[in-house]
Design a protein around this motif. Structure first.
Motif, PDB file in Angstrom:
ATOM      1  N   THR A  37       0.862  -1.138   0.217  1.00 23.47           N
ATOM      2  CA  THR A  37       0.098   0.162  -0.149  1.00 23.47           C
ATOM      3  C   THR A  37       0.799   1.462   0.010  1.00 23.47           C
ATOM      4  O   THR A  37       0.745   2.092  -0.834  1.00 23.47           O
ATOM      5  N   LEU A  38       1.908   1.244   0.815  1.00 24.20           N
ATOM      6  CA  LEU A  38       2.848   2.313   0.978  1.00 24.20           C
ATOM      7  C   LEU A  38       3.552   2.644  -0.533  1.00 24.20           C
ATOM      8  O   LEU A  38       3.786   3.877  -0.967  1.00 24.20           O
ATOM      9  N   ALA A  39       4.030   1.610  -1.119  1.00 27.13           N
ATOM     10  CA  ALA A  39       4.742   1.598  -2.328  1.00 27.13           C
ATOM     11  C   ALA A  39       3.932   2.198  -3.437  1.00 27.13           C
ATOM     12  O   ALA A  39       4.287   2.999  -4.405  1.00 27.13           O
ATOM     13  N   ILE A  40       2.348   1.808  -3.505  1.00 23.56           N
ATOM     14  CA  ILE A  40       1.607   2.425  -4.221  1.00 23.56           C
ATOM     15  C   ILE A  40       1.336   3.827  -4.186  1.00 23.56           C
ATOM     16  O   ILE A  40       1.325   4.773  -5.196  1.00 23.56           O
ATOM     17  N   GLY A  41       1.100   4.340  -2.813  1.00 20.25           N
ATOM     18  CA  GLY A  41       0.858   5.727  -2.440  1.00 20.25           C
ATOM     19  C   GLY A  41       1.981   6.508  -2.817  1.00 20.25           C
ATOM     20  O   GLY A  41       2.007   7.559  -3.281  1.00 20.25           O
ATOM     21  N   GLY A  42       3.210   5.955  -2.503  1.00 19.83           N
ATOM     22  CA  GLY A  42       4.713   6.635  -2.839  1.00 19.83           C
ATOM     23  C   GLY A  42       4.804   6.879  -4.333  1.00 19.83           C
ATOM     24  O   GLY A  42       5.173   7.827  -4.855  1.00 19.83           O
ATOM     25  N   SER A  43       4.484   5.990  -4.964  1.00 23.84           N
ATOM     26  CA  SER A  43       4.590   5.853  -6.464  1.00 23.84           C
ATOM     27  C   SER A  43       3.463   7.023  -7.215  1.00 23.84           C
ATOM     28  O   SER A  43       3.841   7.894  -8.050  1.00 23.84           O
ATOM     29  N   ALA A  44       2.698   7.031  -6.621  1.00 26.09           N
ATOM     30  CA  ALA A  44       1.382   7.821  -7.131  1.00 26.09           C
ATOM     31  C   ALA A  44       2.028   9.308  -6.895  1.00 26.09           C
ATOM     32  O   ALA A  44       1.626  10.181  -7.608  1.00 26.09           O
ATOM     33  N   VAL A  45       2.254   9.588  -5.609  1.00 29.47           N
ATOM     34  CA  VAL A  45       2.844  10.915  -5.295  1.00 29.47           C
ATOM     35  C   VAL A  45       3.824  11.240  -6.280  1.00 29.47           C
ATOM     36  O   VAL A  45       3.970  12.542  -6.753  1.00 29.47           O
ATOM     37  N   ALA A  46       4.740  10.255  -6.457  1.00 31.48           N
ATOM     38  CA  ALA A  46       5.925  10.767  -7.252  1.00 31.48           C
ATOM     39  C   ALA A  46       5.571  10.834  -8.754  1.00 31.48           C
ATOM     40  O   ALA A  46       6.076  11.900  -9.424  1.00 31.48           O
ATOM     41  N   PHE A  47       4.348  10.027  -9.088  1.00 29.90           N
ATOM     42  CA  PHE A  47       4.093  10.552 -10.692  1.00 29.90           C
ATOM     43  C   PHE A  47       3.363  11.879 -10.642  1.00 29.90           C
ATOM     44  O   PHE A  47       3.628  12.510 -11.725  1.00 29.90           O
ATOM     45  N   GLY A  48       2.598  12.277  -9.624  1.00 26.67           N
ATOM     46  CA  GLY A  48       1.801  13.485  -9.548  1.00 26.67           C
ATOM     47  C   GLY A  48       2.981  14.658  -9.802  1.00 26.67           C
ATOM     48  O   GLY A  48       2.757  15.634 -10.327  1.00 26.67           O
ATOM     49  N   ALA A  49       4.091  14.429  -8.922  1.00 34.04           N
ATOM     50  CA  ALA A  49       4.961  15.443  -8.747  1.00 34.04           C
ATOM     51  C   ALA A  49       5.867  15.516 -10.020  1.00 34.04           C
ATOM     52  O   ALA A  49       6.074  16.858 -10.169  1.00 34.04           O
ATOM     53  N   ALA A  50       6.128  14.636 -10.632  1.00 34.87           N
ATOM     54  CA  ALA A  50       6.788  14.499 -12.002  1.00 34.87           C
ATOM     55  C   ALA A  50       5.991  15.449 -13.090  1.00 34.87           C
ATOM     56  O   ALA A  50       6.574  16.209 -13.685  1.00 34.87           O
TER      57      ALA A  50
END
Lengths: 199, 199, 199
Positions: free
Chosen positions: C158-171
């Protein structure tokens, strides 16, 4: 006139494919798999390490696909293992010798290919070891067995590291053929000595 | 005017992704995995074979990543398998049909893609088989089960080899679409006959 | 003057390699593997996810091979795990923190690398998750254990999905460094909170 060491190494290489294909077939027999299982385990045992190496090195299509001798050798071995019972003392001994020859040959091949792409000593030795014992590891995992190289039998992994290191050193001296020959000789002699002496 | 066989094959392909995603989800359910396990097994079952093929062919990024329909189809299937119990007789029968359609479609796709990169008959058929049954094999290994295609159920592997061989032959005659259609038809008809007749 | 966020991320990245190498070594210890097993499981745990990512992205040789810090870090961790018993309360707690830092760092790294090759949100998040939890999954499969992320412990996935989504948004906002920092912070804070509160 004279002989080309490349021809000898090629012979050892394909001999190793057949030997490891037979070993994969023996695992399939012990599990009572059907012919498809024999073929799959022979391909994984004989060609899995080299495929892993070529995918990791990003060096084009794996030679296991592009060089017809490899797949043919593995499939012939699967068919042989399916019809014959190769567990007599002579065939066992021949298999051990061919397997040790392949261990040295594949360790050196993987290391030389890796260092040829510019990798340093640690990743080059790693790729030599992957080439030599990676196929057997994947085969063990596929049939739900703990890879034998992880414990109990450290001989093959140790020999693969030694053969890879020798090949890396010889490549640095501009002598790849010497490195290949030394790696094969080292793995064969130490491997036979270890078995004889119960190391 | 007229119809494009490519559209039909595309439909069969994505249908196969959903069907195999549902099958992966069924394995996750039988193991009481959580939603992440459903998604992972659906992706591996539905897209693992194609990913293996594209990595081995060294043909750029796997289409499973670049074509949005694939990952979406697998994830929708995972969600469906998570909320629905698809084990009634009708849904079982539909799944079998969709799975057999995918078997023929993926065998042909893998073989055609491999021969398109210049590979010969043996590696091309191998890549067809990997595309068709590789995802299920990896899924079985990941959940600690001996791959079903190794023994007991040789039907799928046999059909995949047949479909791949047909596709390779048709490609040699310059008729890839015919090969694709023939592989799909062969796998569906022989697969249904085998189930009906208890082969 | 000022500090380079790249230096911090690099430190977190290599720290994560060592931490995951130690965790791989702990699995090897629990199985009574020999030193080769320690090294293999440390490499798979620490570098397997990144290798899978780089092979799937078809982005040249994996950084795990080309950047000497990675293999060295994993091998040092294997040696440490072999000679030390790192199961005191302090070393356990430090390992948890380093592991959570790596989770956020690797999720963001994988996502940013994927979106940098032009992939959309779903495959980019998938590659973030593969980078972050793929090595542990492969390690579990290799030792014949059901991957822990499939059930029972959904926190890391769950944390990995959340972290990945945040990184995608910031990119998408042109702020990759912010995405990396936010992903690391998110995984660390939520991960520690979840452990403390028994989520």
């Amino acid at each position: 006139m004279g002989w080309d060491p490349g021809d000898v190494f090629r012979f050892v290489d394909v001999l190793g494919v057949v030997a490891n294909g037979l070993l994969g077939g023996a695992v399939a027999r012990s599990r009572r798999f059907d012919l498809f299982g024999f073929a799959t385990l022979a391909i994984i045992s004989a060609l899995g390490g080299g495929m892993l190496r070529d995918v990791l090195l990003d060096a084009g299509q794996p030679v296991a696909l592009t060089d017809p001798a490899y797949l043919s050798g593995a499939l012939v071995a699967a068919a042989l293992a399916y019809v014959l019972h190769l567990d007599g003392p002579v065939s066992r001994r021949l298999l051990v010798v061919a397997d040790l020859l392949a261990l040295g040959c594949w360790s050196a091949t993987g290391t030389l290919k890796a260092t040829g792409t510019g990798l340093g000593v640690v990743p080059s030795v790693l790729l030599g070891v992957i080439t030599a014992v990676g196929g057997g590891m994947v085969r063990d995992v596929v049939v739900g067995q703990t890879p034998r190289v992880f414990g109990g039998n450290t001989l093959y992994a140790t020999l693969a590291i030694g053969g890879s290191a020798v090949a890396f050193g010889a490549a640095g001296l501009g002598q790849p053929d010497l490195g290949m020959g030394a790696s094969i000789g080292l793995c064969l002699l130490l491997g036979l000595a270890a078995r004889r002496l119960g190391w």
